[in-house]
Design a protein around this motif. Sequence first.
Motif, mmCIF file in Angstrom:
data_model
loop_
_atom_site.group_PDB
_atom_site.id
_atom_site.type_symbol
_atom_site.label_atom_id
_atom_site.label_comp_id
_atom_site.label_asym_id
_atom_site.label_seq_id
_atom_site.Cartn_x
_atom_site.Cartn_y
_atom_site.Cartn_z
ATOM 1 N N ILE A 15 -3.702 2.776 0.490
ATOM 2 C CA ILE A 15 -2.542 2.040 1.023
ATOM 3 C C ILE A 15 -2.937 0.581 1.254
ATOM 4 O O ILE A 15 -2.185 -0.333 0.916
ATOM 5 C CB ILE A 15 -2.033 2.677 2.340
ATOM 6 C CG1 ILE A 15 -1.494 4.085 2.093
ATOM 7 C CG2 ILE A 15 -1.020 1.780 3.036
ATOM 8 C CD1 ILE A 15 -0.144 4.212 1.455
ATOM 9 N N ALA A 16 -4.120 0.360 1.801
ATOM 10 C CA ALA A 16 -4.599 -1.012 2.011
ATOM 11 C C ALA A 16 -4.731 -1.740 0.680
ATOM 12 O O ALA A 16 -4.366 -2.915 0.560
ATOM 13 C CB ALA A 16 -5.933 -1.001 2.763
ATOM 14 N N LEU B 92 1.914 3.431 -6.032
ATOM 15 C CA LEU B 92 0.879 4.389 -5.656
ATOM 16 C C LEU B 92 1.423 5.744 -6.063
ATOM 17 O O LEU B 92 2.475 6.178 -5.578
ATOM 18 C CB LEU B 92 0.586 4.361 -4.155
ATOM 19 C CG LEU B 92 -0.403 5.425 -3.665
ATOM 20 C CD1 LEU B 92 -1.762 5.278 -4.344
ATOM 21 C CD2 LEU B 92 -0.552 5.360 -2.143
ATOM 22 N N LEU B 93 0.742 6.383 -6.980
ATOM 23 C CA LEU B 93 1.157 7.665 -7.522
ATOM 24 C C LEU B 93 0.380 8.762 -6.799
ATOM 25 O O LEU B 93 -0.847 8.705 -6.727
ATOM 26 C CB LEU B 93 0.853 7.666 -9.019
ATOM 27 C CG LEU B 93 1.398 8.768 -9.881
ATOM 28 C CD1 LEU B 93 2.899 8.922 -9.739
ATOM 29 C CD2 LEU B 93 1.037 8.479 -11.331
ATOM 30 N N GLU C 60 -9.132 8.278 2.814
ATOM 31 C CA GLU C 60 -8.950 7.900 1.411
ATOM 32 C C GLU C 60 -7.544 7.344 1.169
ATOM 33 O O GLU C 60 -7.370 6.305 0.524
ATOM 34 C CB GLU C 60 -9.196 9.116 0.511
ATOM 35 C CG GLU C 60 -8.998 8.825 -0.968
ATOM 36 C CD GLU C 60 -9.088 10.078 -1.839
ATOM 37 O OE1 GLU C 60 -8.591 10.017 -2.975
ATOM 38 O OE2 GLU C 60 -9.648 11.112 -1.391
ATOM 39 N N LEU C 61 -6.534 8.026 1.707
ATOM 40 C CA LEU C 61 -5.158 7.544 1.532
ATOM 41 C C LEU C 61 -4.981 6.185 2.201
ATOM 42 O O LEU C 61 -4.368 5.280 1.623
ATOM 43 C CB LEU C 61 -4.150 8.551 2.084
ATOM 44 C CG LEU C 61 -2.678 8.109 1.991
ATOM 45 C CD1 LEU C 61 -2.274 7.834 0.541
ATOM 46 C CD2 LEU C 61 -1.764 9.135 2.631
ATOM 47 N N LYS C 62 -5.527 6.028 3.392
ATOM 48 C CA LYS C 62 -5.398 4.742 4.096
ATOM 49 C C LYS C 62 -6.060 3.609 3.311
ATOM 50 O O LYS C 62 -5.537 2.491 3.271
ATOM 51 C CB LYS C 62 -5.972 4.860 5.507
ATOM 52 C CG LYS C 62 -5.079 5.693 6.419
ATOM 53 C CD LYS C 62 -5.685 5.917 7.778
ATOM 54 C CE LYS C 62 -4.737 6.740 8.644
ATOM 55 N NZ LYS C 62 -5.333 7.108 9.923
ATOM 56 N N GLU C 63 -7.186 3.882 2.676
ATOM 57 C CA GLU C 63 -7.848 2.864 1.841
ATOM 58 C C GLU C 63 -6.970 2.497 0.647
ATOM 59 O O GLU C 63 -6.871 1.325 0.279
ATOM 60 C CB GLU C 63 -9.205 3.377 1.350
ATOM 61 C CG GLU C 63 -10.265 3.432 2.426
ATOM 62 C CD GLU C 63 -11.548 4.121 1.960
ATOM 63 O OE1 GLU C 63 -11.759 4.245 0.726
ATOM 64 O OE2 GLU C 63 -12.327 4.535 2.825
ATOM 65 N N PHE D 187 2.342 1.875 6.677
ATOM 66 C CA PHE D 187 2.667 0.472 6.395
ATOM 67 C C PHE D 187 3.235 -0.187 7.640
ATOM 68 O O PHE D 187 4.024 0.413 8.364
ATOM 69 C CB PHE D 187 3.698 0.374 5.271
ATOM 70 C CG PHE D 187 3.171 0.746 3.928
ATOM 71 C CD1 PHE D 187 2.644 -0.221 3.085
ATOM 72 C CD2 PHE D 187 3.195 2.062 3.494
ATOM 73 C CE1 PHE D 187 2.146 0.117 1.832
ATOM 74 C CE2 PHE D 187 2.702 2.408 2.247
ATOM 75 C CZ PHE D 187 2.179 1.434 1.416
ATOM 76 N N ASP D 188 2.824 -1.432 7.870
ATOM 77 C CA ASP D 188 3.381 -2.222 8.966
ATOM 78 C C ASP D 188 4.454 -3.147 8.419
ATOM 79 O O ASP D 188 4.331 -3.663 7.304
ATOM 80 C CB ASP D 188 2.282 -3.080 9.626
ATOM 81 C CG ASP D 188 1.229 -2.225 10.321
ATOM 82 O OD1 ASP D 188 1.595 -1.187 10.894
ATOM 83 O OD2 ASP D 188 0.038 -2.594 10.245
ATOM 84 N N ASN D 189 5.486 -3.367 9.207
ATOM 85 C CA ASN D 189 6.519 -4.352 8.886
ATOM 86 C C ASN D 189 7.098 -4.172 7.486
ATOM 87 O O ASN D 189 7.212 -5.129 6.724
ATOM 88 C CB ASN D 189 5.964 -5.771 9.032
ATOM 89 C CG ASN D 189 5.418 -6.009 10.422
ATOM 90 O OD1 ASN D 189 6.024 -5.597 11.392
ATOM 91 N ND2 ASN D 189 4.267 -6.644 10.499
ATOM 92 N N ALA D 190 7.459 -2.961 7.147
ATOM 93 C CA ALA D 190 8.045 -2.692 5.833
ATOM 94 C C ALA D 190 9.415 -2.054 6.009
ATOM 95 O O ALA D 190 9.650 -1.306 6.957
ATOM 96 C CB ALA D 190 7.136 -1.775 5.031
ATOM 97 N N GLU D 191 10.295 -2.395 5.102
ATOM 98 C CA GLU D 191 11.592 -1.737 5.034
ATOM 99 C C GLU D 191 11.410 -0.557 4.085
ATOM 100 O O GLU D 191 11.010 -0.741 2.933
ATOM 101 C CB GLU D 191 12.630 -2.715 4.483
ATOM 102 C CG GLU D 191 14.017 -2.150 4.384
ATOM 103 C CD GLU D 191 14.984 -3.153 3.775
ATOM 104 O OE1 GLU D 191 15.874 -2.705 3.024
ATOM 105 O OE2 GLU D 191 14.837 -4.364 4.025
ATOM 106 N N ILE D 192 11.689 0.649 4.574
ATOM 107 C CA ILE D 192 11.368 1.860 3.807
ATOM 108 C C ILE D 192 12.616 2.669 3.527
ATOM 109 O O ILE D 192 13.459 2.874 4.407
ATOM 110 C CB ILE D 192 10.347 2.721 4.579
ATOM 111 C CG1 ILE D 192 9.031 1.951 4.688
ATOM 112 C CG2 ILE D 192 10.149 4.074 3.914
ATOM 113 C CD1 ILE D 192 8.047 2.488 5.661
#
Length: 183
Positions: A171-172, A109-110, A166-169, A27-32
């Motif tokens: 996440i998008a 996202l599980l 697959e994970l990146k898709e 993730f870009d620009n996210a507080e995690i």
Amino acid sequence: MKILAIAGSNSDTSINRQLVTYATTLFDNAEIEIVDMNDFEMPIYKHQLETESGVPQAAVDFASKIDGADLLLVSLSEHNGTYSTAFKNVFDWTSRIKGRKVWNDIPMLLMATATGPRGGLGVLEAASKRFPLHAGNVVDTFTLPHFNDNFDKENQKISNEEKDSELKEKIAKISAVEIILEK
């Protein structure tokens, strides 16, 4: 965007924590914030205990973390085809907070991983059916089978290119849902 990453395991070497931590890097620009189930240890849920003592503060604290998130990444370890005891106990206590919807319809996202060929598919199936009954907004699911073969522990990332894509898709996809919800 505030992301709460939950590894449903109390293991100090949790492979699900490694997976969910990797997912946060996509993730870009996210507080995690990555939560540790060990920070939410409570007595095993028992109705009599709830009646006598109420809901433990740790469950209230866990619920507060959920409420502060815009997006949930939940990676569940699988014990005998379902949740780990550590996760289930936190889930049970959180569900007992008066008027509480455990997941508050926050996009989720599980995920799951395991060292075997099913990659935690049993716990994903159980959670996918159960979580919506507790206001779980499961946008998508992801499983990583054969963790030891498909995850680069040294670099802390998925080494299997197909599973990584697959994970990146996914996440998008969940990022797009969050952007739509913000508008």
